[in-house]
Design an enzyme around this catalytic site. Structure first.
Site, mmCIF file in Angstrom:
data_model
loop_
_atom_site.group_PDB
_atom_site.id
_atom_site.type_symbol
_atom_site.label_atom_id
_atom_site.label_comp_id
_atom_site.label_asym_id
_atom_site.label_seq_id
_atom_site.Cartn_x
_atom_site.Cartn_y
_atom_site.Cartn_z
ATOM 1 N N ASP A 87 0.839 -1.192 0.000
ATOM 2 C CA ASP A 87 0.000 0.000 0.000
ATOM 3 C C ASP A 87 0.876 1.244 0.000
ATOM 4 O O ASP A 87 2.095 1.170 0.226
ATOM 5 C CB ASP A 87 -0.927 0.005 1.211
ATOM 6 C CG ASP A 87 -0.157 0.074 2.527
ATOM 7 O OD1 ASP A 87 0.776 -0.738 2.706
ATOM 8 O OD2 ASP A 87 -0.471 0.928 3.375
ATOM 9 N N GLU A 178 0.042 -1.147 5.546
ATOM 10 C CA GLU A 178 1.016 -0.716 6.555
ATOM 11 C C GLU A 178 0.832 0.748 6.898
ATOM 12 O O GLU A 178 0.993 1.158 8.056
ATOM 13 C CB GLU A 178 2.435 -0.974 6.041
ATOM 14 C CG GLU A 178 3.537 -0.748 7.082
ATOM 15 C CD GLU A 178 4.093 0.671 7.096
ATOM 16 O OE1 GLU A 178 4.900 0.985 7.987
ATOM 17 O OE2 GLU A 178 3.710 1.486 6.206
#
Length: 409
Positions: A87, A178
């Site tokens: 991400d 994350e």
């Protein structure tokens, strides 16, 4: 120009063009927070399988895992993991990335209407005469952490091409979300089967981090009493006024904009409400556990003062743990840092041991029983429109990873 780039840079250019945003407002049980992260997960799983990895899998939460067999004679070595996240930050526009490859000749580095000066990023000048990758200035580049993804994948590709390169059994993991605090929390460590790990996530080439903040979130709810303002004297309690008082009671010099190094802080990240009710979210950060305990007391004391002044129950604070300083659990495995230092120096880079003023998947994994320091990727100005990564930096980190894994044989 791009077809002449090294493998790691070509991979990076390919990955940044795959949208994989996260949603900080998504329900905690929705993983990944946005479905686009599955696109990145599928691409990496396909590439890992094409490189001959074993046990390649991607699950319903966009976790990608794979195994790389050990080099001949190293089969008995303990498995080592390399981990990065798929991400990207939500701080600035993060989809539709259009990477640009620029021959940097020194001075200002341009990206669309934006520039970066060497005074702002001292490492930039060292890359004069080489190629630098930026966005077009309208989005982030997403070097955090697609540079780490590309570097790990480039190492796997090198091993696939030359299985004789010394390395222990390797475990590879790419994880979602994350940037919004979820990270590797659903990684099944027993099934994953690694004894030790490194995250490759952010920071200049040669950065090695085994300390991070202790992190606590605090949700503050303030309840007011609303009456007509023309008849409010001694009757109205304005929740917005109480929040201003509470925030002012916290140390003003202990805010992110006033701290550095090992200094902790209070940070109000979100504020919603009106005269009747205010909800504020704070993050508390401190490298020291006792310091964190003190921060919690300060916030509770401020809330208690307002409740005593304006009535019990006006202000409530709910704390929740986010992550802890991984240094507490890495002192028993000093060879993880020693090997990283040695590998970095062997590749002609002077290592920089720095405490992370934030968190990584490594902090969470370390406390779950998988010791996991963090290595820099070579990216700079992450989470901003001016983010960049030099091609030589991508190559250098891949070289460091190759030397590092050989030290576990």
């Amino acid at each position: 120009m791009t077809d002449q780039l090294p493998d790691v840079a070509q991979r990076f250019l390919r990955y940044v063009q795959v949208d994989s945003p996260g949603d900080p407002d998504a329900p905690e049980d929705r993983v990944p927070s946005l479905p686009q992260q599955h696109d990145m997960a599928r691409l990496l799983a396909e590439e890992l399988a094409a490189l001959g990895c074993d046990n390649v899998a991607t699950d319903e939460h966009a976790y990608v895992t794979a195994a790389v067999p050990a080099s001949p004679g190293a089969e008995a070595a303990e498995p080592l993991a390399l981990i990065a996240h798929i991400d990207v930050s939500h701080d600035v526009p993060n989809t539709g990335v259009k990477p640009q490859v620029t021959l940097y000749e020194g001075g200002a580095l341009g990206m669309g209407d934006l520039t970066v000066l060497p005074d702002e990023v001292p490492t930039l000048a060292a890359y004069a005469g080489g190629l630098v990758i930026t966005s077009d200035g309208t989005t982030l580049l997403s070097a955090d952490d697609k540079a780490g993804v590309a570097e790990i994948m480039a190492l796997v590709a090198r091993i696939a091409e030359n299985p004789e390169l010394p390395h222990p059994p390797l475990r590879i993991a790419f994880v979602p979300d994350e940037e919004i605090g979820h990270g590797a929390s659903l990684l099944d460590l027993d099934a994953f089967g690694a004894a030790y790990a490194y995250t490759v996530d952010g920071g200049p080439v040669g950065e090695i981090s085994y300390e991070c903040f202790n992190a606590v979130g605090a949700d503050v709810t303030i309840t007011g009493s609303v009456v007509h303002p023309g008849d409010a004297k001694h009757r109205m309690v304005n929740a917005l006024t109480l929040w201003r008082q509470l925030d002012a009671m916290l140390p003003q010099d202990e805010r992110p904009e006033n701290t550095e190094g090992y200094e902790g802080y209070f940070h109000c990240t979100n504020l919603t409400g009106d005269c009747g009710e205010v909800r504020a979210h704070y993050i508390l950060r401190d490298f020291d556990a006792a310091g964190m305990a003190h921060r919690r007391v300060l916030l509770e004391t401020a809330a208690g003062y307002l409740n005593e002044k304006y009535g019990t129950g006006r202000v409530s604070v709910a704390f929740h743990e986010e992550y802890c300083n991984m240094a507490e659990h890495l002192t028993d495995v000093p060879f993880l840092v020693d090997n990283a230092l040695a590998a970095t120096r062997a590749c002609g880079v002077e290592p920089q041991v720095r405490a992370i003023r934030g968190g990584t998947d490594g902090a969470q994994l370390t406390f779950r029983g998988l010791p996991c320091p963090n290595l820099g990727t070579g990216g700079a100005l992450c989470h901003s429109l001016r983010e960049f990564v030099p091609v030589r930096a991508l190559e250098a980190v891949t070289d460091i990873l190759q030397d590092l894994v050989a030290r576990f044989v």
